[in-house]
Scaffold this active site. Structure first.
Site, mmCIF file in Angstrom:
data_model
loop_
_atom_site.group_PDB
_atom_site.id
_atom_site.type_symbol
_atom_site.label_atom_id
_atom_site.label_comp_id
_atom_site.label_asym_id
_atom_site.label_seq_id
_atom_site.Cartn_x
_atom_site.Cartn_y
_atom_site.Cartn_z
ATOM 1 C CG HIS A 24 -14.871 -22.386 11.649
ATOM 2 N ND1 HIS A 24 -15.448 -22.413 12.900
ATOM 3 C CD2 HIS A 24 -15.886 -22.080 10.794
ATOM 4 C CE1 HIS A 24 -16.730 -22.145 12.806
ATOM 5 N NE2 HIS A 24 -17.028 -21.933 11.524
ATOM 6 C CD GLU A 25 -15.802 -20.905 7.258
ATOM 7 O OE1 GLU A 25 -16.704 -21.594 6.726
ATOM 8 O OE2 GLU A 25 -16.047 -20.067 8.144
ATOM 9 C CG HIS A 28 -18.885 -25.018 8.217
ATOM 10 N ND1 HIS A 28 -19.776 -25.545 9.132
ATOM 11 C CD2 HIS A 28 -18.487 -23.823 8.741
ATOM 12 C CE1 HIS A 28 -19.900 -24.730 10.158
ATOM 13 N NE2 HIS A 28 -19.127 -23.672 9.947
#
Length: 434
Positions: A24-25, A28
């Site tokens: 997920h990170e 980003h």
């Protein structure tokens, strides 16, 4: 041995959860760097740093509490209207806003003025903030696809498992046949266990769902084709109306609810059935719908969670679970006395469901979730487009700092809910084996 397998299952599932968070990170991080935004930290977990290393501007690390993760981008919040980061104020709400604004620029160094998050165009900020949840969605789709198309979905097939002897209402199923009960249409026509039904009333049958829908919508003499021992036979049962279990919008039985519909009188066999890409996509769309419904119902689950955590009430099997509860379930799955393939597929499905939940939860349009930042960027885009349309001055970046009081309230509610789930998972966990 069971304790060892349970522990191993917990460890494996925790590793899977940590990978999901890191993945997920990474969404980003990669998009932020793509658009030239300075990222000072990429962390998996919270609390004390267990390990870290610095590469370029970014510190990569793992923290002690595996309950999430974050990246730290410089300039997430724009300066105030006067261009300042901090103003004196006696208002606690105002101080909260200015503290958040100042923290957003703590890692600012000379030369970073053109690497701030808020200076990027709204569509770029939307991509950066949506990239994390989308990575979870991609992972969920990938895992579900491997299971559904590579190994199959375990469920009812079009092969007959049992032919019911008599037609009784669904509420009385499982009891001995009453003397006055008529034989089922399947028994009358000579349908046998092992027969594979390939068409009903001229309609091709590819799945149990197809067969179930066809049967429920028919009555009277109906031509059907079955494959028995490699030979295709044509049978003509006379379908009757009977009380059957109601199905929800996803095709799942609704416990204790019945409807009148067409009835044949068979029980299917269960096995893994590989799905086509179209069928897999339809199934995954159903998963999204069910997960969305579960998120909407979260507030209504709080009383049950409280009762399970503090009042000794029975834990609802559909109750929300956190990382601790999900990991415990992963341990129980690995310790089950079922084929290894079954255990592995259940674990993969559980991890895929976790990623799907992460995607939908993070897209909620409220700070501090990613969806809150996306909503802010979209609103800024609307404001600027409207200003250009009416030839007004550019209103500038949307000041998300003004929403920080709301963000803190949402964060407090989320932390309280997470703690409640954690307590329930510890003192009254959901168990696969009762």
């Amino acid at each position: 041995m069971e304790a060892v397998l349970t522990t191993l299952g917990i460890v494996i599932f925790v590793i899977g959860l940590l990978f999901s968070i890191a993945w997920h990170e990474l969404g980003h991080l990669s998009t932020a760097k793509l658009f030239g935004i300075k990222v000072t930290q990429y962390m998996v977990g919270f609390g004390k740093t267990l390990w870290s290393t610095k590469r370029g501007d970014t510190e990569y690390g793992i923290k002690a509490i595996p309950m999430g993760g974050y990246i730290r981008m410089v300039g997430m919040i724009p300066p105030g209207d006067d261009g300042k980061l901090k103003q004196r104020s006696s208002s606690p709400w105002r101080a909260m806003i200015e503290d958040a604004r100042q923290a957003s620029f703590e890692d600012l160094e000379p030369g970073d003025e053109k690497r701030l998050f808020y200076t990027r165009r709204p569509w770029k900020r939307v991509i950066v903030m949506a990239a994390g949840p989308v990575m979870n969605l991609i992972l969920a789709i990938g895992l579900f696809s491997v299971v559904l198309m590579g190994f199959g979905q375990f469920g009812p097939t079009t092969v007959v498992g049992v032919v019911s002897e008599c037609a009784v209402p669904a509420a009385e199923a499982g009891q001995d046949c009453p003397d006055d009960a008529p034989p089922t249409p399947a028994a009358e026509v000579g349908l046998r266990p092992g027969d594979r039904i390939v068409s009903m009333d001229g309609r091709p049958i590819e799945s149990w769902t197809d067969l179930q829908q066809a049967i429920r919508g028919l009555s009277g003499p109906t031509e059907m084709q079955v494959v028995r021992g490699g030979e295709t036979l044509t049978l003509t049962p006379s379908l009757i109306s009977n009380q059957v279990v109601e199905l929800d919008e996803y095709g799942n039985p609704v416990e204790g609810s019945y409807v009148e519909a067409g009835f044949l009188g068979i029980v299917p066999t269960y096995d893994y059935v590989r799905l086509s890409p179209a069928a897999a996509a339809e199934t995954m769309a159903g998963y999204v719908g069910m997960t969305f419904d579960a998120l909407i119902e979260l507030p209504s689950r709080i009383p049950g969670l409280w009762g399970a955590a503090f009042q000794g009430e029975e834990r609802d099997l559909e109750s929300p679970v956190g990382i601790v509860g999900a990991s415990r379930i992963g341990g129980e799955i690995l310790a089950q006395e079922i084929p290894v393939l079954d255990r592995a597929l259940i674990m993969v499905n559980l991890l895929a469901a976790f990623n799907l939940s992460l995607f939908l939860f993070n897209m909620i349009p409220l700070l501090p979730m990613d969806g809150g930042h996306i909503a802010g960027a979209l609103w800024e885009s609307v404001r600027r487009w409207t200003a250009r349309l009416f030839r007004r001055p550019d209103p500038g970046p949307f000041d998300v700092a003004k929403l920080m009081p709301v963000a803190y309230v949402v964060a407090i509610v989320f932390i309280a809910f997470s703690l409640l789930v954690l307590v329930a998972d510890i003192v009254n966990p959901i168990r696969l084996v009762q």
